[in-house]
Design an enzyme around this catalytic site. Structure first.
Site, PDB file in Angstrom:
ATOM      1  N   HIS A 158      15.594 -26.965  14.406  1.00  0.00           N
ATOM      2  CA  HIS A 158      14.851 -25.947  13.634  1.00  0.00           C
ATOM      3  C   HIS A 158      15.783 -25.025  12.849  1.00  0.00           C
ATOM      4  CE1 HIS A 158      11.164 -27.263  15.417  1.00  0.00           C
ATOM      5  NE2 HIS A 158      11.477 -26.866  16.636  1.00  0.00           N
ATOM      6  N   ASP A 193      11.339 -35.446  18.497  1.00  0.00           N
ATOM      7  CA  ASP A 193      10.922 -34.234  19.213  1.00  0.00           C
ATOM      8  C   ASP A 193       9.435 -33.980  18.943  1.00  0.00           C
ATOM      9  OD1 ASP A 193      12.438 -31.475  20.333  1.00  0.00           O
ATOM     10  OD2 ASP A 193      10.571 -31.052  19.262  1.00  0.00           O
ATOM     11  N   HIS A 195       8.150 -31.300  18.069  1.00  0.00           N
ATOM     12  CA  HIS A 195       8.025 -30.431  16.893  1.00  0.00           C
ATOM     13  C   HIS A 195       8.742 -31.030  15.686  1.00  0.00           C
ATOM     14  CE1 HIS A 195       7.863 -27.773  20.507  1.00  0.00           C
ATOM     15  NE2 HIS A 195       6.835 -27.256  19.852  1.00  0.00           N
ATOM     16  N   ASP A 282      10.098 -33.179  24.579  1.00  0.00           N
ATOM     17  CA  ASP A 282       8.906 -32.335  24.755  1.00  0.00           C
ATOM     18  C   ASP A 282       7.618 -33.009  24.278  1.00  0.00           C
ATOM     19  OD1 ASP A 282      10.006 -32.091  22.241  1.00  0.00           O
ATOM     20  OD2 ASP A 282       9.942 -29.904  22.170  1.00  0.00           O
TER      21      ASP A 282
HETATM   22 ZN   LIG Z   1      10.447 -29.333  20.276  1.00  0.00          ZN
END
Ligand SMILES: [Zn+2]
Length: 342
Positions: A158, A193, A195, A282
């Protein structure tokens, strides 16, 4: 498989985090390291301490202004009367067309996208060593091992060229890809991931030499909201070299593996010389974020499937939060990957 990790990476110990506006304990806990180390060892990895690579490989993907901010903001913050123990932003530019502020509070808002990346006195060193683990894993692959694992914590995907967000400060996957570019004309980054890897996408958005592909929970109602949609395809010379595969919430192993096949078609068409896997765990059904429903055997199959691409591969740890199966999920992925490697 060789794995890289340094003790300094554990010192970053974030306390705060706002979730839907409410203060919560920060999920990116040092304890993650213990679980991931155990998982890597169970998969037969040998753990090596990375070397100190200085700022060079980090500065190859981040701006000098941002790195200066990361290194010095904590000390500057402490001089503000009544300031919080950790650096947490409370104001942001709504667009990047204004001036660069001189104040610590202004710069925190400029360089930190959200409240999930609080900076303490240990953050800079932990983030640097995390990036150096990625550098050494990439250099191991350059030197001829078919694959290496970087136990990167804090995570990185990120983090943009000049912005921290979502538990991330230095983009370890981007650092690894840039190191691989020394030897490889084309590098693909595959982000699995939960996200969307928005920072990685941002860093390479205008470049045709690094293909960024991300599978993730549909951001229409999920972090990072503003990025990760299917119509984000790159810009300028990079147009067509970013590929997003948003998945419906609670997608299971079968749906994830199906989307992975679509990702592989794009990666094969790109014909990369090397691969970076941004390995978030995750997407697991029992992860505290609960966005997707991948199982532990599912991670084994995901690892097997990615290994079949037959590319020199750097596996970079991204997310995956505290749950009993965190280490098992890493073991499953690495076992699946190792079992199918050339
Ligand atoms: Zn994540």
């Amino acid at each position: 498989m060789k794995a890289f990790y340094a003790e300094e990476q554990k010192r970053h110990d974030p306390k705060a985090f706002l979730s839907s506006g409410a203060p919560q304990p920060n999920p990116e806990q040092p304890e993650r390291v213990e679980r991931l180390l155990a998982g890597a060892l169970s998969a037969g990895c040998t753990i090596e301490r990375p070397r100190n690579h200085g700022l060079g490989p980090v500065a190859a993907v981040h701006t000098p202004e941002y790195l200066d901010f990361l290194e010095h903001i904590y000390a500057r913050w402490q001089r503000i009367e009544g300031a919080s123990a950790e650096v947490i932003p409370n104001i942001h530019p709504i667009a990047r067309n204004g001036s660069y502020p001189a104040s610590a509070v202004g710069q925190a808002g400029y360089h930190m996208a959200d409240t999930a990346c609080p900076i303490s006195g240990e953050t800079w060193q932990s983030a640097l060593w995390s990036a150096w683990s990625a550098v050494d894993a990439a250099e191991a692959v350059i030197s001829g091992v078919p694959a290496a694992y970087a136990l990167c914590r804090p995570p990185g995907h990120h983090a943009f060229a000049d912005v921290a967000s979502g538990f991330c400060f230095i983009n370890n996957s981007a650092v690894a890809a840039q190191v691989l570019r020394k030897q490889s004309a084309r590098v693909a980054i595959l982000d699995v991931d939960l996200h969307h890897g928005n920072g990685t996408q941002g860093i390479f958005y205008a470049r045709p030499d690094v293909l960024t592909v991300s599978l993730h929970a549909d951001p229409v109602r999920f972090y990072p909201f503003f990025w990760g949609h299917a119509d984000e395809r790159g810009e300028g010379p990079g147009l067509g070299y970013n590929f997003n595969l948003p998945l419906p919430r609670k997608s299971d192993d079968a749906a994830f593996l199906e989307a992975l096949e679509v990702a592989f078609q794009r990666i094969r068409a790109f014909s990369p010389d090397a691969l970076v896997v941004a390995l978030g765990l995750d997407a697991f059904e029992g992860d505290p974020f609960g966005g997707l429903s991948v199982t532990t055997p599912g991670f084994l199959r995901i690892g097997e499937a990615i290994a079949k691409l037959g590319l020199p591969t750097v596996i970079v740890q991204e997310g995956g939060y505290l749950c009993d199966e965190l280490g098992d999920n890493l073991t499953a992925f690495l076992t699946g990957f190792g079992g199918k490697m050339r």
